[in-house]
Motif scaffolding. Structure first.
Motif, short mmCIF file in Angstrom:
data_model
loop_
_atom_site.label_atom_id
_atom_site.label_comp_id
_atom_site.label_asym_id
_atom_site.label_seq_id
_atom_site.Cartn_x
_atom_site.Cartn_y
_atom_site.Cartn_z
N ASP A 171 -83.60 42.68 -0.83
CA ASP A 171 -83.74 41.42 -0.09
C ASP A 171 -84.17 40.29 -1.01
O ASP A 171 -83.64 39.17 -0.92
N LEU A 172 -85.11 40.57 -1.91
CA LEU A 172 -85.62 39.52 -2.78
C LEU A 172 -84.58 39.08 -3.80
O LEU A 172 -84.38 37.87 -4.02
N ILE A 173 -83.88 40.03 -4.40
CA ILE A 173 -82.92 39.64 -5.44
C ILE A 173 -81.70 38.94 -4.84
O ILE A 173 -81.14 38.02 -5.44
N VAL A 174 -81.31 39.33 -3.63
CA VAL A 174 -80.19 38.64 -2.97
C VAL A 174 -80.61 37.24 -2.55
O VAL A 174 -79.82 36.28 -2.67
N GLN A 175 -81.83 37.09 -2.08
CA GLN A 175 -82.32 35.75 -1.74
C GLN A 175 -82.37 34.86 -2.97
O GLN A 175 -82.02 33.67 -2.91
N MET B 24 -79.70 37.28 -12.64
CA MET B 24 -79.30 36.27 -11.65
C MET B 24 -79.34 34.88 -12.27
O MET B 24 -78.43 34.06 -12.07
N TYR B 25 -80.39 34.62 -13.02
CA TYR B 25 -80.50 33.30 -13.68
C TYR B 25 -79.37 33.11 -14.69
O TYR B 25 -78.69 32.06 -14.70
N PRO C 256 -75.73 42.52 -6.46
CA PRO C 256 -76.81 42.85 -7.42
C PRO C 256 -77.58 44.09 -6.98
O PRO C 256 -78.59 44.01 -6.29
N ALA C 257 -77.11 45.25 -7.40
CA ALA C 257 -77.73 46.51 -6.99
C ALA C 257 -79.19 46.55 -7.46
O ALA C 257 -79.47 46.35 -8.65
N PRO C 258 -80.12 46.82 -6.55
CA PRO C 258 -81.54 46.72 -6.90
C PRO C 258 -82.04 47.76 -7.88
O PRO C 258 -83.06 47.55 -8.53
N PHE C 259 -81.34 48.88 -8.02
CA PHE C 259 -81.78 49.88 -8.99
C PHE C 259 -81.75 49.34 -10.41
O PHE C 259 -82.62 49.64 -11.23
N GLU D 182 -88.06 35.61 -15.24
CA GLU D 182 -88.81 36.58 -16.03
C GLU D 182 -90.09 37.00 -15.32
O GLU D 182 -90.49 38.17 -15.39
N GLU D 183 -90.71 36.07 -14.63
CA GLU D 183 -91.93 36.40 -13.88
C GLU D 183 -91.60 37.34 -12.72
O GLU D 183 -92.37 38.27 -12.43
N LEU D 184 -90.47 37.11 -12.04
CA LEU D 184 -90.05 38.02 -10.98
C LEU D 184 -89.80 39.42 -11.53
O LEU D 184 -90.18 40.41 -10.91
#
Length: 426
Positions: A331-335, A411-412, A401-404, A11-13
């Motif tokens: 990059d961040l969401i895939v990581q 993800m969680y 996970p498409a970033p749009f 949620e913070e992300l």
């Protein structure tokens, strides 16, 4: 960043995500009244909410103007496709003059082969990756047969090393060098559809040119997903579909890139039609073909504007965001997804492995997960519980996970469902 597999951290992300508002600009299928967790943007992107508006505009113009809409609509139909060139050029790293939109992907690749696969008795081979997307395999096989060659001889497949999931650039370069002046064309998918591996397109293009071959790319899984610099990399041609990461709707129109050095060449052949003729003289109905001085010379028929409308609507969103912020979130969401997958895998004792490269430079939005125990029953469990993902034989689930429109909480929540699914199907 030190990731945590907790809802509060996710949620913070999301709270700090500069693109978080764009999720609300897409339409989600529902599962028990809630948005699904949507991982198949690498197959069909979600519908942008503004797409209906763009389509309705054409329907209204058609109803009120009929044929006059070609010239007097707010977005005249006769040059509608030209509006896509500028935003697409930014996405694929090209000049606007090097971009056109027409037909669908494999049709365009066949048309481009007229220009870029011109085999001779000595130079007739095509280099591609083994187990390329089936449509590309059929395309290449039919092309070499059409020219009178045996695919078993004319098609040279780059192999993966025994026991490895991904291709090595050095093996690709070695194959190109060994094929040498027998090679007419190097043609590879920029992103491997199965594993999500990104190829070193700049290096491969240079190597292909060094042996005198044309180099082209199928960017179906690359356009809108990874950084592309087609002009600077000196690629000869490329084509891509628009319905994956660019959210234009099922089976929609394909984009093409043709390097500007070919635009005014009288030596290069192509199949021609009247929409590729000089725009200013097109309706004079001259018997001789006078090509447009850009990639539009490869156009054959007038543009299917009802198909282009949702594509243009989606490109409006790309224009608003810009590719750099989009790729930063990618990059961040895939990581984060990778972290969650590894954390769940540790909890359930090695039920799967990620076969997509761990190096962020060698991957885009997709992570492919090879299942060791649960097989397709786990895929079914996820689909039955609101996770829309993709199954590929023999045992791979593809997650994109498409970033749009995907969130970190997605993800969680997926991780929690994945763990329950493994426990329920093992």
């Amino acid at each position: 960043m030190q990731f945590k597999n907790t809802k509060a951290f996710a949620e913070e992300l999301d709270k700090n995500d500069p693109l978080r508002s764009y999720r609300d600009r897409f339409l989600f299928p529902k599962h028990k009244g809630n948005d699904v967790i949507y991982f198949t943007g690498n197959s069909l992107g979600l519908q942008p909410k503004n797409a209906q508006e763009y389509v309705n505009e054409i329907m209204t113009d058609w109803s009120q103007m009929a044929v006059e809409g070609h010239f007097y609509a707010d977005k005249p139909w006769w040059d509608y496709h030209e509006r896509l060139a500028e935003p697409l050029s930014k996405i694929v790293g090209a000049k606007p003059s090097e971009i056109t939109v027409m037909n669908t992907l494999t049709i365009n690749l066949h048309l481009l082969m007229v220009s870029f696969y011109r085999p001779t008795a000595k130079r007739y081979k095509i280099i591609c990756e083994e187990k390329a997307f089936p449509s590309d395999q059929y395309l290449l096989q039919s092309q070499v047969r059409f020219h009178g060659y045996d695919p078993k001889d004319a098609i040279v497949e780059i192999k993966k090393r025994e026991g490895e999931h991904n291709f090595r650039t050095e093996d690709i370069l070695r194959t190109i060098k060994e094929t040498g002046d027998a090679c007419a064309l190097v043609f590879i998918g920029g992103v491997n559809y199965y594993t999500g591996q990104v190829f070193d397109m700049e290096t491969i293009t240079k190597a292909g040119h060094e042996i005198g071959a044309f180099v082209g790319w199928d960017l179906a899984h690359a356009a809108g997903n990874i950084e592309l610099k087609l002009h600077d990399w000196d690629a000869d041609f490329a084509a891509w579909c628009s319905y994956k990461y660019m959210n234009s709707g099922p089976g929609n129109a394909s984009g093409c890139y043709i390097h500007e050095r070919f635009h005014n060449s009288k030596e290069i052949p192509r199949f021609e039609g009247w929409w590729g003729t000089n725009k200013e003289d097109r309706f004079l109905m001259k018997p001789e073909f006078e090509p447009m001085p850009n990639a539009d010379a490869w156009q054959v028929s007038n543009a299917p504007v009802l198909a282009l409308a949702p594509y243009l609507a989606s490109l409006q969103l790309f224009e608003e965001v810009g590719v750099e912020p989009l790729f930063a979130k990618r990059d961040l969401i895939v990581q984060y997804l990778e972290f969650i997958l590894k954390d769940i895998d540790a909890q359930v004792a090695g039920s799967f492995e990620i076969i997509t490269p761990s190096d962020p430079k060698q991957r885009g939005t997709q992570l492919s997960v090879f299942l060791h125990g649960s097989g397709k029953s786990l895929f079914t469990y996820l689909m039955d519980n609101g996770v829309v993902t993709d199954w590929r034989e023999p045992n791979v689930i593809r997650l994109a996970p498409a970033p749009f429109y995907c969130s970190f909480v997605d993800m969680y929540n997926f991780g929690q469902l994945l763990k329950k699914g493994i426990e329920a199907t093992s």
